[in-house]
Scaffold this motif. Structure first.
Motif, PDB file in Angstrom:
ATOM      1  N   HIS A 121       0.924  -1.018   0.010  1.00  6.76           N
ATOM      2  CA  HIS A 121       0.072   0.001   0.033  1.00  6.76           C
ATOM      3  C   HIS A 121       0.996   1.440  -0.103  1.00  6.76           C
ATOM      4  CE1 HIS A 121      -3.856  -1.955   1.074  1.00  6.76           C
ATOM      5  NE2 HIS A 121      -2.788  -3.093   1.185  1.00  6.76           N
ATOM      6  N   LYS A 158      -1.458   5.996  -3.902  1.00  4.12           N
ATOM      7  CA  LYS A 158      -2.718   6.581  -3.342  1.00  4.12           C
ATOM      8  C   LYS A 158      -2.259   7.989  -3.161  1.00  4.12           C
ATOM      9  CE  LYS A 158      -4.992   2.405  -2.178  1.00  4.12           C
ATOM     10  NZ  LYS A 158      -5.461   1.435  -0.935  1.00  4.12           N
ATOM     11  N   TYR A 182      -5.118  15.349  -0.854  1.00  2.00           N
ATOM     12  CA  TYR A 182      -6.320  16.022  -0.139  1.00  2.00           C
ATOM     13  C   TYR A 182      -6.161  16.718   1.266  1.00  2.00           C
ATOM     14  CZ  TYR A 182      -6.195  12.154   3.458  1.00  2.00           C
ATOM     15  OH  TYR A 182      -5.830  11.321   4.224  1.00  2.00           O
ATOM     16  N   LEU A 219      -8.204  20.443   2.640  1.00  8.05           N
ATOM     17  CA  LEU A 219      -9.298  20.176   3.687  1.00  8.05           C
ATOM     18  C   LEU A 219      -9.599  21.608   4.396  1.00  8.05           C
ATOM     19  CD1 LEU A 219      -8.297  16.837   5.166  1.00  8.05           C
ATOM     20  CD2 LEU A 219     -10.061  17.243   3.508  1.00  8.05           C
ATOM     21  N   VAL A 258      -8.698  22.798   8.454  1.00  9.49           N
ATOM     22  CA  VAL A 258      -8.008  21.566   9.217  1.00  9.49           C
ATOM     23  C   VAL A 258      -6.395  22.251   9.016  1.00  9.49           C
ATOM     24  CG1 VAL A 258      -6.861  19.201   9.096  1.00  9.49           C
ATOM     25  CG2 VAL A 258      -9.236  19.622   8.476  1.00  9.49           C
ATOM     26  N   ARG A 312      -1.395   3.191  11.659  1.00  8.85           N
ATOM     27  CA  ARG A 312      -2.682   2.441  11.919  1.00  8.85           C
ATOM     28  C   ARG A 312      -2.511   1.276  10.842  1.00  8.85           C
ATOM     29  NH1 ARG A 312      -7.296   3.469   9.120  1.00  8.85           N
ATOM     30  NH2 ARG A 312      -7.037   6.042   9.617  1.00  8.85           N
ATOM     31  N   GLU A 371      -3.682  -2.623  11.026  1.00 10.39           N
ATOM     32  CA  GLU A 371      -4.088  -3.561  10.275  1.00 10.39           C
ATOM     33  C   GLU A 371      -3.127  -4.398   9.493  1.00 10.39           C
ATOM     34  OE1 GLU A 371      -5.997  -0.631   7.683  1.00 10.39           O
ATOM     35  OE2 GLU A 371      -7.142   0.296   9.441  1.00 10.39           O
ATOM     36  N   ARG A 411      -0.350  -4.112   7.496  1.00 10.20           N
ATOM     37  CA  ARG A 411      -0.306  -3.976   5.948  1.00 10.20           C
ATOM     38  C   ARG A 411       1.130  -3.783   5.700  1.00 10.20           C
ATOM     39  NH1 ARG A 411      -5.401  -3.510   3.905  1.00 10.20           N
ATOM     40  NH2 ARG A 411      -6.759  -2.751   5.364  1.00 10.20           N
ATOM     41  N   ARG A 453     -14.440   5.208  10.800  1.00  6.54           N
ATOM     42  CA  ARG A 453     -13.376   5.554   9.794  1.00  6.54           C
ATOM     43  C   ARG A 453     -12.498   4.359   9.593  1.00  6.54           C
ATOM     44  NH1 ARG A 453      -8.780  10.623  10.400  1.00  6.54           N
ATOM     45  NH2 ARG A 453      -7.425   9.756   8.666  1.00  6.54           N
ATOM     46  N   ALA A 454     -11.618   3.754  10.581  1.00  5.61           N
ATOM     47  CA  ALA A 454     -10.667   2.935  10.410  1.00  5.61           C
ATOM     48  C   ALA A 454     -11.307   1.793  10.052  1.00  5.61           C
ATOM     49  CB  ALA A 454     -10.079   2.709  11.903  1.00  5.61           C
ATOM     50  N   CYS A 466     -12.149   2.270   6.163  1.00  9.77           N
ATOM     51  CA  CYS A 466     -10.966   2.561   5.168  1.00  9.77           C
ATOM     52  C   CYS A 466     -10.357   1.204   5.028  1.00  9.77           C
ATOM     53  CB  CYS A 466     -10.081   3.545   5.816  1.00  9.77           C
ATOM     54  SG  CYS A 466     -10.870   5.248   5.419  1.00  9.77           S
ATOM     55  N   ALA A 467     -10.223   0.498   5.908  1.00 12.62           N
ATOM     56  CA  ALA A 467      -9.688  -0.835   6.042  1.00 12.62           C
ATOM     57  C   ALA A 467     -10.472  -1.712   5.025  1.00 12.62           C
ATOM     58  CB  ALA A 467      -9.795  -1.614   7.269  1.00 12.62           C
ATOM     59  N   GLN A 468     -11.806  -1.728   4.972  1.00 12.99           N
ATOM     60  CA  GLN A 468     -12.365  -2.551   4.041  1.00 12.99           C
ATOM     61  C   GLN A 468     -12.195  -2.111   2.613  1.00 12.99           C
ATOM     62  OE1 GLN A 468     -16.509  -3.529   4.801  1.00 12.99           O
ATOM     63  NE2 GLN A 468     -16.235  -2.686   6.889  1.00 12.99           N
ATOM     64  N   ALA A 471      -9.351  -0.365   1.479  1.00  9.08           N
ATOM     65  CA  ALA A 471      -8.093  -0.876   1.204  1.00  9.08           C
ATOM     66  C   ALA A 471      -7.726  -2.254   0.626  1.00  9.08           C
ATOM     67  CB  ALA A 471      -7.150  -0.344   2.377  1.00  9.08           C
ATOM     68  N   ASP A 472      -8.600  -2.874   1.227  1.00 12.02           N
ATOM     69  CA  ASP A 472      -8.606  -4.539   0.857  1.00 12.02           C
ATOM     70  C   ASP A 472      -9.557  -4.712  -0.193  1.00 12.02           C
ATOM     71  OD1 ASP A 472      -7.181  -5.404   3.060  1.00 12.02           O
ATOM     72  OD2 ASP A 472      -9.007  -5.595   4.377  1.00 12.02           O
ATOM     73  N   ALA A 505     -12.964  19.101  11.897  1.00 12.69           N
ATOM     74  CA  ALA A 505     -11.631  18.741  11.107  1.00 12.69           C
ATOM     75  C   ALA A 505     -11.616  17.303  11.433  1.00 12.69           C
ATOM     76  CB  ALA A 505     -10.582  19.324  11.930  1.00 12.69           C
ATOM     77  N   ARG A 523     -13.702  15.869   8.464  1.00 15.79           N
ATOM     78  CA  ARG A 523     -12.957  16.041   6.959  1.00 15.79           C
ATOM     79  C   ARG A 523     -11.818  15.329   6.991  1.00 15.79           C
ATOM     80  NH1 ARG A 523     -13.962  22.333   7.869  1.00 15.79           N
ATOM     81  NH2 ARG A 523     -15.802  22.598   6.580  1.00 15.79           N
ATOM     82  N   LEU A 524     -11.231  15.023   8.001  1.00 20.67           N
ATOM     83  CA  LEU A 524      -9.813  13.939   7.749  1.00 20.67           C
ATOM     84  C   LEU A 524     -10.365  12.619   7.449  1.00 20.67           C
ATOM     85  CD1 LEU A 524      -7.739  15.530  10.501  1.00 20.67           C
ATOM     86  CD2 LEU A 524      -6.903  15.347   8.121  1.00 20.67           C
ATOM     87  N   GLY A 570     -11.359  12.424   4.013  1.00 17.76           N
ATOM     88  CA  GLY A 570     -10.358  12.571   2.951  1.00 17.76           C
ATOM     89  C   GLY A 570      -9.900  11.092   2.837  1.00 17.76           C
ATOM     90  N   GLU A 571      -9.717  10.409   3.931  1.00 17.16           N
ATOM     91  CA  GLU A 571      -8.988   8.946   3.986  1.00 17.16           C
ATOM     92  C   GLU A 571      -9.886   7.993   2.970  1.00 17.16           C
ATOM     93  OE1 GLU A 571      -8.197   6.974   7.640  1.00 17.16           O
ATOM     94  OE2 GLU A 571      -7.314   5.360   6.467  1.00 17.16           O
ATOM     95  N   MET A 581      -9.885   8.408  -0.524  1.00 21.63           N
ATOM     96  CA  MET A 581      -8.504   7.966  -1.136  1.00 21.63           C
ATOM     97  C   MET A 581      -8.593   6.659  -1.301  1.00 21.63           C
ATOM     98  SD  MET A 581      -4.695   8.326   0.684  1.00 21.63           S
ATOM     99  CE  MET A 581      -5.242   7.501   2.158  1.00 21.63           C
ATOM    100  N   GLU A 582      -9.204   5.816  -0.272  1.00 19.10           N
ATOM    101  CA  GLU A 582      -9.050   4.507  -0.108  1.00 19.10           C
ATOM    102  C   GLU A 582     -10.216   3.742  -1.206  1.00 19.10           C
ATOM    103  OE1 GLU A 582      -6.774   2.747   0.404  1.00 19.10           O
ATOM    104  OE2 GLU A 582      -5.833   3.639   2.373  1.00 19.10           O
TER     105      GLU A 582
END
Lengths: 255, 268
Positions: free
Chosen positions: A35, A56, A60, A64, A67, A82, A87, A89, B109-110, B113-115, B117-118, B134, B137-138, B141-142, B145-146
């Protein structure tokens, strides 16, 4: 399989400046489907070595609203951590230049590593300092002060005027780190000139060091009197070399 | 039926007159957000009308990303004039996705995003607005991306899951192809003087602006109002066109060159 986090310094811009280790890691990441994450400049550099590597976009983080940069960098660091260690990876975080110069996210990750005892891999990259010193004659005998230009222009940092100084991120014109619009650079050049004028006479020579940009990324420089520093804009990611008062030739512009 | 709504009989007989009337009413009432939205819709009827039939065919056959952008804008315009548009058909099985309340995103979020990414999650449909904090929004954003279809889902809803690369409407079309110079020039687009640009109206600042409008896949172009007078008189000859626009011969030639470059004029 346990996760890993590798921070990879890609060097300033030219593929020739990328280390053999960095190239090997990119190829390994491509072969093993790691990744991989990076900002636009880093993605472009990686593509020149591994065109098929999927990277990736972290762009972004710079768009934001509400932020600030420190919060974004901290979040980036926690996110990389993380993905790697919670996870499991294989994560590769691409960084332009050297990961150890002016990269808050990398520092955050290194602190997480120190606190947790979990090791990370850090692949060094050539820093912008090498390219700056390519344009000046500097022996090191009088030392070298390294600051962000912003620190001197706006944060009240006092210099030792006897020693040479390298000011990076010249032209950065907001506290958030915006530097991508060269037209904004004057907003910081005038305050910087005024701050330096408390240490140096108006005719003191200073050298603006910058890159020719794509595709060659040659190091270029312009030597000017301090008093004229704000009379022009500077390219994105310029630097300023300021010789000390003791040995003004320590840092003369290279031919 | 979306395609029929933008077909010439309804387009000319009902839709554009309705939008023009709404625009006049909104301007008279100084309702600038409504005026800006209505003007944007009126302008967009040209590219939508010129592409909607092909878009429908490509969407239903292959879930074409560009087609989704066009059909979604068509549906927005229909909604604006009070017509409930038909839902878009889903021409393929949906990839894995989830629903989530907006204010649950930070906590989820975690996991989300993990799903993603997989490769086990293409996008998340939010049942309520994502908070403007904030942390949210973060997290968004992730997720963008994923999850490959996240942006398209936020723009276009469930159909976006089938077209992750669907562009925003503003990025759907490029410029019209340039015209070909020649001894006899023909006009290759519609043109109109309208009470500004949508941005001007949003700022409560109406003033006449000319528009070059192609019934096809080309972005409308705002021009100075005299250019519209020039085009309106061009069928009487270049001299008459110059006179109508108040241009001398040399400036008139420059306008012709620019209109050819913009694709508004071309060899007949």
């Amino acid at each position: 399989m346990p996760g890993t986090l590798c921070i990879l310094g890609l060097g300033p811009a030219r593929p020739e400046h990328m280390t053999v280790e960095a190239r090997d890691v990119l190829r390994q990441a491509e072969a093993e489907s790691w990744h991989v994450y990076g900002l636009a400049h880093a993605r472009g550099m990686a593509r020149r070595v591994c065109p098929e590597l999927a990277v990736k976009s972290l762009d972004y983080l710079y768009t934001l609203q509400g932020v600030d940069r420190p919060a974004a960098y901290a979040d980036l660091a926690k996110m990389m951590w993380r993905k790697a260690y919670e996870e499991d990876r294989k994560v590769l975080y691409l960084v332009a230049g050297s990961p150890l110069f002016y990269n808050d996210a990398v520092l955050f990750i290194r602190r997480l590593s120190a606190q947790s005892g979990q090791s990370i891999r850090l692949v060094h990259g050539m820093s912008f300092v090498d390219l700056v010193l390519d344009r000046v004659h500097w022996t090191g005998h009088d030392g070298l002060q390294l600051y962000s230009a912003w620190n001197v222009a706006f944060d009240g940092v006092r210099l030792n005027a006897q020693a040479p100084t390298l000011l990076c991120q010249l032209g950065e014109f907001t506290a958030g780190g915006d530097a991508l619009d060269p037209d904004g650079s004057r907003k910081m050049l005038a305050p910087l000139r005024d701050a330096l004028a408390t240490h140096f006479p108006p005719e003191h020579p200073v050298t603006i060091v910058y890159s020719s940009g794509a595709p060659d990324y040659d190091s270029l420089s312009t030597r000017i009197p301090l008093s004229t520093l704000a009379e022009r804009t500077v390219p994105v990611y310029s630097n300023l070399f300021v010789p000390g008062l003791v040995s003004p030739n320590e840092g003369e512009e290279a031919p | 039926m979306i395609v029929d709504f933008f077909a010439p009989p309804h387009l000319h007989g009902r839709l554009r007159p309705t939008l023009q009337h709404r625009l006049d009413v909104a301007i008279d009432a100084s309702d600038w957000p409504e005026a800006a939205d209505t003007l944007a819709a009126l302008i967009d009827t040209w590219p939508v009308a010129g592409t909607v039939e092909t878009a429908w065919a490509r969407w239903t056959a292959e879930a074409d990303p560009l087609a989704l952008s066009i059909l979604s804008r068509a549906r927005e315009i229909m909604t604006l004039v009070g017509v409930a548009p038909q839902a878009l058909p889903l021409p393929a099985p949906l990839p894995p996705h989830q629903t989530c309340k907006g204010d649950a995103l930070v906590a989820a979020r975690a996991a989300l995003c993990a799903q993603a990414a997989d490769g086990a999650l293409s996008g998340v449909l939010f049942e309520s607005p994502v908070p403007e904090t904030a942390a949210a929004r973060l997290a968004l954003g992730e997720l963008r991306m994923e999850a490959p279809a996240q942006l398209a889902v936020e723009r276009y809803g469930v159909p976006g899951l089938l077209a992750p690369d669907a562009p925003a409407w503003e990025q759907t079309f490029g410029a019209a192809p340039p015209g070909r110079p020649g001894p006899t020039l023909g006009i290759r687009c519609d043109f109109a003087t309208l009470p500004g640009t949508p941005a001007q109206l949003r700022n409560g600042d109406p003033s006449p602006v000319g528009w070059l409008l192609w019934t096809g896949p080309a972005e409308p172009v705002p021009v100075a109002a005299p250019v519209i007078r020039f085009l309106g008189a061009l069928h009487e000859g270049l001299q008459a066109a110059n006179q109508a626009a108040g241009l001398d011969l040399e400036r008139g030639r420059e306008v012709v060159d620019e209109l050819i470059r913009l694709g508004a004029l071309g060899a007949a």
